[in-house]
Motif scaffolding. Structure first.
Motif, PDB file in Angstrom:
ATOM      1  N   SER A 133      -4.089  -3.192 -12.290  1.00 24.69           N
ATOM      2  CA  SER A 133      -3.222  -3.560 -11.166  1.00 24.69           C
ATOM      3  C   SER A 133      -3.165  -2.434 -10.138  1.00 24.69           C
ATOM      4  O   SER A 133      -2.971  -2.680  -8.951  1.00 24.69           O
ATOM      5  CB  SER A 133      -1.813  -3.925 -11.651  1.00 24.69           C
ATOM      6  OG  SER A 133      -1.183  -2.831 -12.261  1.00 24.69           O
ATOM      7  N   ASN A 134      -3.377  -1.185 -10.583  1.00 25.31           N
ATOM      8  CA  ASN A 134      -3.462  -0.071  -9.640  1.00 25.31           C
ATOM      9  C   ASN A 134      -4.758  -0.121  -8.840  1.00 25.31           C
ATOM     10  O   ASN A 134      -4.792   0.264  -7.674  1.00 25.31           O
ATOM     11  CB  ASN A 134      -3.387   1.266 -10.381  1.00 25.31           C
ATOM     12  CG  ASN A 134      -1.992   1.586 -10.880  1.00 25.31           C
ATOM     13  OD1 ASN A 134      -1.016   1.090 -10.342  1.00 25.31           O
ATOM     14  ND2 ASN A 134      -1.898   2.403 -11.923  1.00 25.31           N
TER      15      ASN A 134
ATOM     16  N   ASP B 286      -4.886  -4.176  -5.852  1.00 24.02           N
ATOM     17  CA  ASP B 286      -3.554  -4.436  -5.304  1.00 24.02           C
ATOM     18  C   ASP B 286      -3.242  -5.916  -5.150  1.00 24.02           C
ATOM     19  O   ASP B 286      -2.088  -6.329  -5.200  1.00 24.02           O
ATOM     20  CB  ASP B 286      -3.420  -3.771  -3.924  1.00 24.02           C
ATOM     21  CG  ASP B 286      -3.054  -2.297  -4.060  1.00 24.02           C
ATOM     22  OD1 ASP B 286      -2.730  -1.882  -5.186  1.00 24.02           O
ATOM     23  OD2 ASP B 286      -3.107  -1.583  -3.049  1.00 24.02           O
TER      24      ASP B 286
ATOM     25  N   SER C 161      -1.505  -9.408  -9.469  1.00 22.55           N
ATOM     26  CA  SER C 161      -0.284  -8.991 -10.143  1.00 22.55           C
ATOM     27  C   SER C 161      -0.604  -8.577 -11.581  1.00 22.55           C
ATOM     28  O   SER C 161      -1.636  -8.956 -12.153  1.00 22.55           O
ATOM     29  CB  SER C 161       0.732 -10.134 -10.152  1.00 22.55           C
ATOM     30  OG  SER C 161       0.289 -11.178 -10.991  1.00 22.55           O
TER      31      SER C 161
ATOM     32  N   ARG D 188       1.500   1.777  -4.658  1.00 24.93           N
ATOM     33  CA  ARG D 188       2.238   0.922  -5.576  1.00 24.93           C
ATOM     34  C   ARG D 188       3.054   1.757  -6.555  1.00 24.93           C
ATOM     35  O   ARG D 188       2.620   2.803  -7.022  1.00 24.93           O
ATOM     36  CB  ARG D 188       1.277   0.039  -6.377  1.00 24.93           C
ATOM     37  CG  ARG D 188       0.664  -1.094  -5.604  1.00 24.93           C
ATOM     38  CD  ARG D 188       1.624  -2.238  -5.442  1.00 24.93           C
ATOM     39  NE  ARG D 188       1.072  -3.270  -4.574  1.00 24.93           N
ATOM     40  CZ  ARG D 188       1.754  -4.245  -4.038  1.00 24.93           C
ATOM     41  NH1 ARG D 188       3.048  -4.334  -4.290  1.00 24.93           N
ATOM     42  NH2 ARG D 188       1.192  -5.142  -3.260  1.00 24.93           N
ATOM     43  N   HIS D 189       4.245   1.261  -6.855  1.00 21.57           N
ATOM     44  CA  HIS D 189       5.074   1.897  -7.878  1.00 21.57           C
ATOM     45  C   HIS D 189       4.341   1.773  -9.217  1.00 21.57           C
ATOM     46  O   HIS D 189       3.824   0.697  -9.544  1.00 21.57           O
ATOM     47  CB  HIS D 189       6.432   1.204  -7.945  1.00 21.57           C
ATOM     48  CG  HIS D 189       7.457   1.964  -8.713  1.00 21.57           C
ATOM     49  ND1 HIS D 189       7.465   2.009 -10.091  1.00 21.57           N
ATOM     50  CD2 HIS D 189       8.512   2.724  -8.301  1.00 21.57           C
ATOM     51  CE1 HIS D 189       8.480   2.736 -10.498  1.00 21.57           C
ATOM     52  NE2 HIS D 189       9.135   3.195  -9.432  1.00 21.57           N
TER      53      HIS D 189
ATOM     54  N   ARG E 293       5.603  -3.351 -10.075  1.00 16.99           N
ATOM     55  CA  ARG E 293       4.519  -3.708  -9.170  1.00 16.99           C
ATOM     56  C   ARG E 293       5.004  -4.404  -7.901  1.00 16.99           C
ATOM     57  O   ARG E 293       4.228  -4.586  -6.966  1.00 16.99           O
ATOM     58  CB  ARG E 293       3.501  -4.608  -9.881  1.00 16.99           C
ATOM     59  CG  ARG E 293       2.820  -3.965 -11.068  1.00 16.99           C
ATOM     60  CD  ARG E 293       1.977  -2.789 -10.646  1.00 16.99           C
ATOM     61  NE  ARG E 293       0.886  -3.176  -9.774  1.00 16.99           N
ATOM     62  CZ  ARG E 293       0.168  -2.331  -9.054  1.00 16.99           C
ATOM     63  NH1 ARG E 293       0.461  -1.054  -9.063  1.00 16.99           N
ATOM     64  NH2 ARG E 293      -0.828  -2.762  -8.299  1.00 16.99           N
TER      65      ARG E 293
ATOM     66  N   MET F 250       6.876  -0.478  -3.622  1.00 19.05           N
ATOM     67  CA  MET F 250       6.024   0.605  -3.177  1.00 19.05           C
ATOM     68  C   MET F 250       6.815   1.901  -3.364  1.00 19.05           C
ATOM     69  O   MET F 250       8.041   1.881  -3.532  1.00 19.05           O
ATOM     70  CB  MET F 250       5.634   0.424  -1.709  1.00 19.05           C
ATOM     71  CG  MET F 250       5.038  -0.935  -1.380  1.00 19.05           C
ATOM     72  SD  MET F 250       3.523  -1.321  -2.287  1.00 19.05           S
ATOM     73  CE  MET F 250       2.362  -0.201  -1.475  1.00 19.05           C
TER      74      MET F 250
END
Length: 309
Positions: free
Chosen positions: A22-23, A26, A29, A192-193, A197, A200
């Protein structure tokens, strides 16, 4: 089916596979990636077994097969919208707070795009079926000016201006706390956090540079009205940057205070100015939008309250 391959570097080691992907991707999900793991659409070093809780290791070769999106039929809808300028190339819309800009999974109607398809008939095709004409976005609960491209030539021109950071974009924002300096610049990368997800955050990891200039317009004791000018346009940029310097936006449900004194639909953020070179004439055009009713009423309430204290 789209296939992508990644090689894990030392900084990503011991990250769960779903978070790692997911990183890297983007647009996907974490829950969607977990489904792909269950469907054996992901391989580590050529193997598909026992990946549900797998933590990646340095130099792992990660392969992912991404199914092609389903064909969607986004329908025009006769939804009233405030168009403040329109010609053969562009449309400038003053979006109300609470309106989603474009359709997304689970929400294919009632958006600005549905309304534009009805009012404009044709929009640029560059961003596909779901986001026709949309060159840049503002959040659902952010009100204000948005430029839309009616053809591909106009879209390319506006997108290039965004890339070069030459678009003039100014926002009004009401934030918590008393900002002492008259103006300032927040230069902090956003990505992204790592856990949530949907959020930010300011981070040096998998991030992009982000610069916001701000200037104080008025102070109300524990609140400050600022004008924020974007140099870059990252997702949630103003909201993330102001929270980063301990002055989150009033009403922000994601980055704001857990307990708000004023019950708002969302953050007090309004895109008040928008300027760009016209795609065909190259003439500079600038548009302004006054503060909407919800914002003016909030300022009035806070101003009255600050006078009484």
């Amino acid at each position: 089916m789209e296939r992508q391959v990644f090689i894990v570097d030392d900084q990503e080691e011991d990250t769960r596979l779903d978070l790692y992907l997911s990183n890297q991707l983007d647009q996907l999900s974490r829950s969607f990636i977990q489904k792909l793991i269950e469907q054996e659409k992901i391989k580590i070093n050529g193997k598909q077994e026992k990946l549900k809780k797998y933590k990646v290791k340095e130099n792992d070769v990660v392969e992912i097969e991404i199914p092609l999106p389903e064909r969607l039929d986004i329908k025009p809808e006769n939804i009233p919208i405030h168009i403040i300028y329109e010609d053969e190339d562009v449309v400038i819309v003053d979006k109300p707070q609470g309106m989603v800009v474009h359709p997304a999974p689970g929400n294919y109607s009632g958006t600005l795009v549905n309304a534009l398809l009805y009012h404009c008939k044709t929009l640029s095709s560059i961003n596909g079926v779901i986001r026709p004409g949309i060159v840049h976005r503002i959040d659902k609960d952010t009100s204000g000016l948005l430029m839309v491209a009616k053809n591909d030539k106009a879209h390319r021109s506006l997108a290039e201006q965004l890339k070069e950071h030459s678009i003039h974009r100014v926002y009004a924002a009401l934030v918590h706390g008393n900002i002492r300096e008259e103006k300032g610049t927040i230069d902090a990368p956003i990505g992204r956090h790592p856990v949530d997800r949907l959020k930010m955050t300011v981070t040096d990891k998998n991030s992009k540079n982000a610069v916001t200039h701000f200037e104080v317009q008025q102070r109300f004791g524990n609140y400050t009205l600022i004008e924020a000018k974007l140099e870059t346009g990252r997702t949630h940029q103003i909201r993330v940057h102001m929270a980063y310097i301990q002055h989150p936006l009033v009403g922000d449900p994601v980055y704001g205070l857990k307990k708000e004194k004023y019950h708002l639909q969302g953050q007090a953020l309004h895109a008040k100015e928008l300027g760009f070179l016209h795609p065909s004439t190259s003439k500079y055009m600038e548009f302004k939008s006054p503060l909407p009713d919800y914002f003016q009423k909030l300022l009035q309430i806070i101003e009255n309250s600050s006078r009484q204290n």
